[in-house]
Design a protein around this motif. Structure first.
Motif, PDB file in Angstrom:
ATOM      1  N   ILE A  48       0.834  -1.204   0.000  1.00 35.48           N
ATOM      2  CA  ILE A  48       0.000   0.000   0.000  1.00 35.48           C
ATOM      3  C   ILE A  48       0.872   1.258   0.000  1.00 35.48           C
ATOM      4  CG2 ILE A  48      -0.321   0.029   2.533  1.00 35.48           C
ATOM      5  CD1 ILE A  48      -3.478   0.408   1.066  1.00 35.48           C
ATOM      6  N   SER A  49       2.126   1.100  -0.420  1.00 33.86           N
ATOM      7  CA  SER A  49       3.068   2.242  -0.403  1.00 33.86           C
ATOM      8  C   SER A  49       2.609   3.406  -1.268  1.00 33.86           C
ATOM      9  CB  SER A  49       4.442   1.794  -0.913  1.00 33.86           C
ATOM     10  OG  SER A  49       5.043   0.940  -0.010  1.00 33.86           O
ATOM     11  N   PHE A  50       1.838   3.120  -2.325  1.00 29.46           N
ATOM     12  CA  PHE A  50       1.363   4.212  -3.192  1.00 29.46           C
ATOM     13  C   PHE A  50      -0.007   4.721  -2.760  1.00 29.46           C
ATOM     14  CE2 PHE A  50       4.047   2.020  -6.599  1.00 29.46           C
ATOM     15  CZ  PHE A  50       5.016   3.011  -6.627  1.00 29.46           C
ATOM     16  N   GLY A  51      -0.516   4.259  -1.617  1.00 35.81           N
ATOM     17  CA  GLY A  51      -1.868   4.640  -1.212  1.00 35.81           C
ATOM     18  C   GLY A  51      -2.893   3.864  -2.016  1.00 35.81           C
ATOM     19  N   TYR A  52      -4.117   4.398  -2.051  1.00 33.06           N
ATOM     20  CA  TYR A  52      -5.218   3.672  -2.681  1.00 33.06           C
ATOM     21  C   TYR A  52      -6.306   4.685  -2.985  1.00 33.06           C
ATOM     22  CZ  TYR A  52      -8.764   0.019  -3.274  1.00 33.06           C
ATOM     23  OH  TYR A  52      -9.729  -0.806  -3.760  1.00 33.06           O
ATOM     24  N   GLY A  53      -7.201   4.347  -3.926  1.00 33.26           N
ATOM     25  CA  GLY A  53      -8.350   5.229  -4.182  1.00 33.26           C
ATOM     26  C   GLY A  53      -7.961   6.430  -5.033  1.00 33.26           C
ATOM     27  N   PRO A  54      -8.787   7.495  -4.978  1.00 34.12           N
ATOM     28  CA  PRO A  54      -8.607   8.598  -5.923  1.00 34.12           C
ATOM     29  C   PRO A  54      -7.286   9.354  -5.789  1.00 34.12           C
ATOM     30  CG  PRO A  54     -10.347   9.104  -4.326  1.00 34.12           C
ATOM     31  CD  PRO A  54      -9.995   7.661  -4.149  1.00 34.12           C
ATOM     32  N   HIS A  55      -6.659   9.328  -4.606  1.00 33.13           N
ATOM     33  CA  HIS A  55      -5.377  10.044  -4.445  1.00 33.13           C
ATOM     34  C   HIS A  55      -4.176   9.135  -4.696  1.00 33.13           C
ATOM     35  CE1 HIS A  55      -6.461  14.050  -2.889  1.00 33.13           C
ATOM     36  NE2 HIS A  55      -7.513  13.443  -2.369  1.00 33.13           N
ATOM     37  N   MET A  56      -4.430   7.877  -5.058  1.00 25.51           N
ATOM     38  CA  MET A  56      -3.305   6.936  -5.218  1.00 25.51           C
ATOM     39  C   MET A  56      -2.217   7.558  -6.088  1.00 25.51           C
ATOM     40  SD  MET A  56      -3.491   3.015  -6.420  1.00 25.51           S
ATOM     41  CE  MET A  56      -2.068   1.940  -6.280  1.00 25.51           C
ATOM     42  N   CYS A  57      -0.971   7.314  -5.693  1.00 22.82           N
ATOM     43  CA  CYS A  57       0.177   8.001  -6.311  1.00 22.82           C
ATOM     44  C   CYS A  57       0.043   8.180  -7.828  1.00 22.82           C
ATOM     45  CB  CYS A  57       1.449   7.228  -5.999  1.00 22.82           C
ATOM     46  SG  CYS A  57       2.899   7.993  -6.728  1.00 22.82           S
ATOM     47  N   LEU A  58       0.100   9.428  -8.230  1.00 23.51           N
ATOM     48  CA  LEU A  58      -0.001   9.758  -9.652  1.00 23.51           C
ATOM     49  C   LEU A  58       1.243   9.283 -10.411  1.00 23.51           C
ATOM     50  CD1 LEU A  58      -1.799  11.407 -11.602  1.00 23.51           C
ATOM     51  CD2 LEU A  58      -0.736  13.474 -10.724  1.00 23.51           C
TER      52      LEU A  58
END
Ligand code: HEM
Length: 412
Positions: free
Chosen positions: A352-362
């Protein structure tokens, strides 16, 4: 949060484990900070991230600061903590529109066109490393420069300005680290925010006039994509353009360089894993994923509840703040077998290092692409890595990683 002992990974990974087992949604109260719910389980981080209307990014600071720092930021930003007009501080529908400006550009299909340029930079970085006698500091002599070169090349910032970009990013992310502090900022309780704002001011001064220039002379770079984008029929304001440039210029290299150094450290601590990749280079993409899980260079993002709700059986009140503890999610025993083992064949690797959902790492595909190419160039020429001193971590609660990694490597 910033005590010396917290630079010891064993301490904080031990604390995360305790939280996952005993207080998966636990309230932390620290002097000088707002109370925060620590979200340490992988599933709960995803649950929060997929509901941007319920768990907002734009109402409270999406990065944890002490109260004095947030008060200082509010005092100079008309009462809001949105210090920078960037996507991380936005909620839908604004966030959706602003992300749309670069979303296609960041897709693998477009990035493929830059692959040869990135390979050239990777080869130069590896050649330079291998010219040495093998006794180096991986951070300073290798990992720091390559991601910076890549992102500045993609953005369209000339190479001569890269040292300035590096220094400002380190000041921005190292606002809590005494080693990074600026001489022009007095040591006051809100020093982190003053550091942060001083660095932001310098970034804006650098970007000033660039949008007009790129509108008149569009080039094959990301600055031109942003400067020439129209949302609701209008060019982005100068402040939105600058916020975008700053997001990419900063998010795009410290994260990746920390991951590269962390992988090199893992090669020293798990030598069998380097051997496995050397014997089967098709494992490189999986090595990259595991390095990103292992290092988790982004330590948290914050959200604030917009109404009363429950999470993992815990009542959360409207206005409460939640800290998404990504490094903890990456060691969650419910998701990963032997989470404290660095395993280059880990599959699946739902880190989950890049996050998740709409803000997930661009920039996730940029990060993965540049690391894959770097390791494709390096690993066939690298036999072993041994530590020659203690690795040193930055004192940071947001983005951080190794600041020193003394090693002796041998060439293949
Ligand atoms: C290993 C490297 C990287 C890691 C671990 C990482 C991690 C993250 C995380 C955790 C977030 C927030 C996700 C969320 O809130 O759900 C994020 C957002 C972001 N990242 Fe990355 N990142 C990396 C590399 C990059 C690169 C190379 C770029 C640019 C080229 C980049 C640009 C961004 C931007 C612009 C955002 C804000 C997205 C938004 O709020 O919509 N990142 N990243």
């Amino acid at each position: 949060m910033l005590a010396e002992s917290h630079t010891d990974e064993k301490v904080f990974y031990g604390a995360y484990k305790w939280l996952r087992e005993n207080r998966p949604v636990g309230l932390a109260k620290l002097d000088g900070f707002d109370p925060v719910w620590l979200i340490s389980k992988h599933a709960d981080i995803m649950e929060v991230e997929k509901q941007p209307e319920l768990f907002t990014s734009g109402v409270e600071n999406p990065i944890l600061n002490d109260q004095a720092s947030d008060a200082f930021i509010r005092s100079i930003n008309n009462g809001t903590v949105r210090a920078i007009d960037m996507v991380t501080y936005m909620d839908p529908p604004e966030h959706t529109k602003m992300r749309g400006v670069t979303a296609q550009w960041f897709m693998p299909r477009n990035l493929r066109t830059f692959e040869e340029r990135i390979r050239g930079l990777a080869r130069a970085a590896v050649d330079k490393l291998l010219e040495s006698d093998g006794r180096v500091d991986i951070v300073q002599d290798f990992a720091l420069r390559f991601p910076l070169h890549v992102i500045m090349t993609l953005l369209g910032v000339p190479e001569s300005d890269e040292p300035r970009m590096l220094k400002l990013t380190q000041e921005l992310f190292g606002a809590n680290d005494p080693e990074q502090q600026r001489d022009d900022v007095k040591l006051e309780p809100d020093v982190a925010a003053r550091m942060w704002m001083a660095a932001v001011g310098d970034f804006y001064a650098y970007f000033s006039g660039l949008s007009d220039h790129r509108r008149a002379n569009p080039a094959d770079d990301l600055l031109s994509v942003i400067a020439n984008a129209k949302v609701d029929g209008e060019y982005l304001s100068e402040s939105l353009c600058n916020g975008y440039y700053l997001a990419i210029a900063t998010a795009g290299h410290d994260t990746t360089s920390s991951t590269i150094s962390g992988a090199m450290r893992a090669f020293a601590e798990f030598p069998e894993e380097l051997k496995r990749v050397r014997e089967d280079l098709s494992l490189i993409p999986s090595l990259v994923d595991e390095a990103i899980r292992w290092v988790a260079p982004v330590k948290h993002f914050m959200r604030a509840a917009s109404r009363d709700t429950t999470l993992h059986g815990q009542e959360i009140k409207s206005g409460d703040r939640l800290m998404l503890c990504y490094p903890s999610g990456n060691r969650d025993e419910d998701v990963f077998d032997s989470p404290d083992v660095f395993d280059v064949t880990r599959k699946p690797n739902r880190h989950i290092s890049f996050g998740y959902g709409p803000h997930m790492c661009l920039g996730q595909h940029v990060a993965k692409l540049e690391m894959r190419i770097l390791f494709e160039e390096l690993i066939p020429r690298l036999k072993s890595v041994d530590l020659t001193g203690d690795p040193k971590l930055s004192q940071a609660n947001f983005v951080g990683g190794l600041t020193r990694l003394p090693v002796q490597f041998t060439k293949a």
